[in-house]
Structures are given as structure tokens and as C-alpha cells.
Design an enzyme around this catalytic site. Sequence first.
Site, PDB file in Angstrom:
ATOM      1  N   ILE A   1       2.117  38.806   6.694  1.00  0.00           N
ATOM      2  CA  ILE A   1       1.949  38.620   8.134  1.00  0.00           C
ATOM      3  C   ILE A   1       2.955  37.614   8.691  1.00  0.00           C
ATOM      4  O   ILE A   1       3.498  36.795   7.945  1.00  0.00           O
ATOM      5  CB  ILE A   1       0.509  38.161   8.465  1.00  0.00           C
ATOM      6  CG1 ILE A   1       0.183  36.870   7.715  1.00  0.00           C
ATOM      7  CG2 ILE A   1      -0.506  39.245   8.111  1.00  0.00           C
ATOM      8  CD1 ILE A   1      -1.062  36.207   8.196  1.00  0.00           C
TER       9      ILE A   1
ATOM     10  N   ASP B   1       6.519  32.996   9.131  1.00  0.00           N
ATOM     11  CA  ASP B   1       7.815  33.655   9.303  1.00  0.00           C
ATOM     12  C   ASP B   1       8.089  34.731   8.272  1.00  0.00           C
ATOM     13  O   ASP B   1       7.486  34.761   7.198  1.00  0.00           O
ATOM     14  CB  ASP B   1       8.929  32.614   9.162  1.00  0.00           C
ATOM     15  CG  ASP B   1       9.083  32.144   7.709  1.00  0.00           C
ATOM     16  OD1 ASP B   1       8.083  31.665   7.137  1.00  0.00           O
ATOM     17  OD2 ASP B   1      10.185  32.290   7.151  1.00  0.00           O
TER      18      ASP B   1
ATOM     19  N   ASP C   1      -1.635  31.781  -0.611  1.00  0.00           N
ATOM     20  CA  ASP C   1      -1.439  33.091  -1.228  1.00  0.00           C
ATOM     21  C   ASP C   1      -1.741  32.933  -2.723  1.00  0.00           C
ATOM     22  O   ASP C   1      -2.905  32.932  -3.119  1.00  0.00           O
ATOM     23  CB  ASP C   1       0.015  33.492  -0.920  1.00  0.00           C
ATOM     24  CG  ASP C   1       0.402  34.877  -1.396  1.00  0.00           C
ATOM     25  OD1 ASP C   1      -0.407  35.528  -2.063  1.00  0.00           O
ATOM     26  OD2 ASP C   1       1.524  35.317  -1.112  1.00  0.00           O
TER      27      ASP C   1
ATOM     28  N   LYS D   1      -5.495  34.337   1.275  1.00  0.00           N
ATOM     29  CA  LYS D   1      -5.521  35.679   0.688  1.00  0.00           C
ATOM     30  C   LYS D   1      -6.304  35.566  -0.619  1.00  0.00           C
ATOM     31  O   LYS D   1      -5.721  35.286  -1.668  1.00  0.00           O
ATOM     32  CB  LYS D   1      -4.095  36.162   0.414  1.00  0.00           C
ATOM     33  CG  LYS D   1      -3.233  36.337   1.662  1.00  0.00           C
ATOM     34  CD  LYS D   1      -1.825  36.798   1.294  1.00  0.00           C
ATOM     35  CE  LYS D   1      -0.931  36.895   2.515  1.00  0.00           C
ATOM     36  NZ  LYS D   1       0.476  37.193   2.152  1.00  0.00           N
TER      37      LYS D   1
ATOM     38  N   GLU E   1      -2.165  23.489   5.681  1.00  0.00           N
ATOM     39  CA  GLU E   1      -1.217  24.527   5.279  1.00  0.00           C
ATOM     40  C   GLU E   1      -1.482  25.770   6.138  1.00  0.00           C
ATOM     41  O   GLU E   1      -2.612  26.007   6.584  1.00  0.00           O
ATOM     42  CB  GLU E   1      -1.464  24.762   3.791  1.00  0.00           C
ATOM     43  CG  GLU E   1      -0.560  25.605   2.989  1.00  0.00           C
ATOM     44  CD  GLU E   1       0.925  25.644   3.229  1.00  0.00           C
ATOM     45  OE1 GLU E   1       1.382  25.469   4.372  1.00  0.00           O
ATOM     46  OE2 GLU E   1       1.638  25.938   2.283  1.00  0.00           O
ATOM     47  N   ASP E   2      -0.442  26.549   6.385  1.00  0.00           N
ATOM     48  CA  ASP E   2      -0.616  27.759   7.184  1.00  0.00           C
ATOM     49  C   ASP E   2      -1.408  28.821   6.435  1.00  0.00           C
ATOM     50  O   ASP E   2      -2.389  29.351   6.933  1.00  0.00           O
ATOM     51  CB  ASP E   2       0.749  28.314   7.644  1.00  0.00           C
ATOM     52  CG  ASP E   2       1.749  28.470   6.504  1.00  0.00           C
ATOM     53  OD1 ASP E   2       1.417  28.145   5.343  1.00  0.00           O
ATOM     54  OD2 ASP E   2       2.884  28.912   6.782  1.00  0.00           O
TER      55      ASP E   2
ATOM     56  N   ARG F   1       8.124  32.976  13.801  1.00  0.00           N
ATOM     57  CA  ARG F   1       7.227  31.815  13.947  1.00  0.00           C
ATOM     58  C   ARG F   1       6.773  31.607  15.386  1.00  0.00           C
ATOM     59  O   ARG F   1       5.716  31.061  15.642  1.00  0.00           O
ATOM     60  CB  ARG F   1       7.937  30.531  13.501  1.00  0.00           C
ATOM     61  CG  ARG F   1       8.340  30.492  12.047  1.00  0.00           C
ATOM     62  CD  ARG F   1       8.731  29.072  11.662  1.00  0.00           C
ATOM     63  NE  ARG F   1       9.497  28.993  10.420  1.00  0.00           N
ATOM     64  CZ  ARG F   1       8.962  28.966   9.203  1.00  0.00           C
ATOM     65  NH1 ARG F   1       7.655  29.040   9.059  1.00  0.00           N
ATOM     66  NH2 ARG F   1       9.720  28.877   8.134  1.00  0.00           N
TER      67      ARG F   1
HETATM   68  P1  IMP Z   1       1.670  30.375  -2.278  1.00  0.00           P
HETATM   69  O1  IMP Z   1       2.410  29.200  -2.847  1.00  0.00           O
HETATM   70  O2  IMP Z   1       1.908  31.626  -3.081  1.00  0.00           O
HETATM   71  O3  IMP Z   1       0.192  30.114  -2.089  1.00  0.00           O
HETATM   72  O4  IMP Z   1       2.306  30.703  -0.893  1.00  0.00           O
HETATM   73  C1  IMP Z   1       2.108  29.886   0.192  1.00  0.00           C
HETATM   74  C2  IMP Z   1       3.290  29.830   1.122  1.00  0.00           C
HETATM   75  O5  IMP Z   1       3.963  31.072   1.196  1.00  0.00           O
HETATM   76  C3  IMP Z   1       2.810  29.531   2.530  1.00  0.00           C
HETATM   77  O6  IMP Z   1       2.987  28.177   2.806  1.00  0.00           O
HETATM   78  C4  IMP Z   1       3.678  30.390   3.393  1.00  0.00           C
HETATM   79  O7  IMP Z   1       4.799  29.642   3.824  1.00  0.00           O
HETATM   80  C5  IMP Z   1       4.146  31.484   2.516  1.00  0.00           C
HETATM   81  N1  IMP Z   1       3.385  32.739   2.758  1.00  0.00           N
HETATM   82  C6  IMP Z   1       2.387  33.253   2.008  1.00  0.00           C
HETATM   83  N2  IMP Z   1       1.940  34.406   2.519  1.00  0.00           N
HETATM   84  C7  IMP Z   1       2.666  34.627   3.645  1.00  0.00           C
HETATM   85  C8  IMP Z   1       2.651  35.675   4.635  1.00  0.00           C
HETATM   86  O8  IMP Z   1       1.880  36.649   4.609  1.00  0.00           O
HETATM   87  N3  IMP Z   1       3.552  35.529   5.640  1.00  0.00           N
HETATM   88  C9  IMP Z   1       4.425  34.483   5.735  1.00  0.00           C
HETATM   89  N4  IMP Z   1       4.459  33.497   4.826  1.00  0.00           N
HETATM   90  C10 IMP Z   1       3.587  33.567   3.794  1.00  0.00           C
HETATM   91 MG    MG Z   2       4.230  27.367   4.472  1.00  0.00          MG
END
Ligand code: IMP
Ligand code: MG
Length: 180
Positions: free
Chosen positions: A159, A165, A109, A137, A105-106, A171
Site C-alpha cells: 500500500i 511510499d 510487515d 500485516k 512506526e507507519d 507519501r
Molecule cells: P518490516 O521491517 O518488514 O516490518 O517493514 C517495515 C517497513 O517497510 C515500514 O517501515 C515501511 O517503511 C515499509 N513497508 C512495509 N510494508 C509496506 C507497504 O505496504 N507499503 C509501503 N511501505 C511498506
Molecule cells: Mg517506515
Amino acid sequence: MKERITLHDKSFKPYMTYEQVIAAIDRLAEKINNDFRDCKEPPVIVCVLNGAMMFTSELMQRLDFDCELVSIKLSSYSGTDSTGAIRIDMNLTKDIAGRDVIVCEDIVDTGNTILYLSNLMKEQGANSVKICCMLLKPEMYSKDVKLDYVAKEIPNDFIVGFGLDYNELGRNYKDIYVIE
Ligand code: IMP
Ligand code: MG
């Protein structure tokens, strides 16, 4: 690296250079190599599109054991906020039943996406599931899923670049930028 980039209505300033990203990926690849070098069956790298495309590409070039590549495309983010609702835009490109899986995964969060993916891999019958992410994060992360491999921890800022993106733009930048 540019001094500033503008995507849609927001501007972004330099955050991490490509060289810094690559140094973190180098260290991560070494850990994964140590864990998988002697594995009996080639694991499956699951690239979470679109964000993890560049990360997965750089990481795979540094892996020195046999592995397969499978992709899945999810979406959850709208603008600069995680929506919490996850959609499968494209399902796993190959069956992963019985396989050892490394999910790439990139960025993690809140962890909603990674929790969803971890459950999905188990439902699909994966033999084992490791989670690998380029960025984390930690202030936001609140799930119980173990993050086996993390290249770098970052503060809770939005970011873009190196695959990440803002509403689909940004990207293509090789360096990473943070929102101003
Ligand atoms: P989560 O489900 O809240 O953990 O979010 C994860 C997904 O949100 C990642 O796969 C990203 O695609 C996107 N994401 C989270 N933080 C960022 C950021 O700072 N910039 C761009 N995409 C983000
Ligand atoms: Mg993603």
C-alpha cells in the site's frame, strides 16, 4: 479519493479513506491516553521517518498528556519488498537514556524494523519501550516484539499514501491506495 494513481511503473486503487485512517487513529489515541494520562515523566514519542510522519502528527494532536518528539530515519525497503537490511539514515535527534519511549512506526510487515528499533532503544538506555504502529500485516509478522498499540490490521498487500511510499513516491496522498 482518486480512482487510480500511478507511481513509477505501478498503479494503485483505493484502499482506505483518510476518514477511516483517522477513525483508527482516534481509537488508538484513546488507548494511549488511558495508559499515559497519569504518567509522572513525559514520555518521548519516537517518529520513524519518513513513513510515520503523517501518522505521528495525527496521533500526537490527539494525545492529552505532556510528551516530547524525537525522530530517527531508517531505510530498509526497496521497491515493494522488505530488504531485511536496515540502515540508519539519521540518528535519534535527542538522547533517550532513562526515558519512557513510544516508538511510532507507519507499518509493521516482517517486523525486522521494529525488532531493530526495539533493541536500539534498549541499547540507548530507554527506561521503557512501547511500540505503536498505524498498520500491521499480521500474516507477515514473525518477531517476538510486543506490538503495544496497533491502529489497524491489514492483509499482506503493498500500500501507499498517508506517509507510505513506493520508491519514495505516494507519501503525499492523504488516502491509502493498494497495488493493483
Ligand atoms: P518490516 O521491517 O518488514 O516490518 O517493514 C517495515 C517497513 O517497510 C515500514 O517501515 C515501511 O517503511 C515499509 N513497508 C512495509 N510494508 C509496506 C507497504 O505496504 N507499503 C509501503 N511501505 C511498506
Ligand atoms: Mg517506515
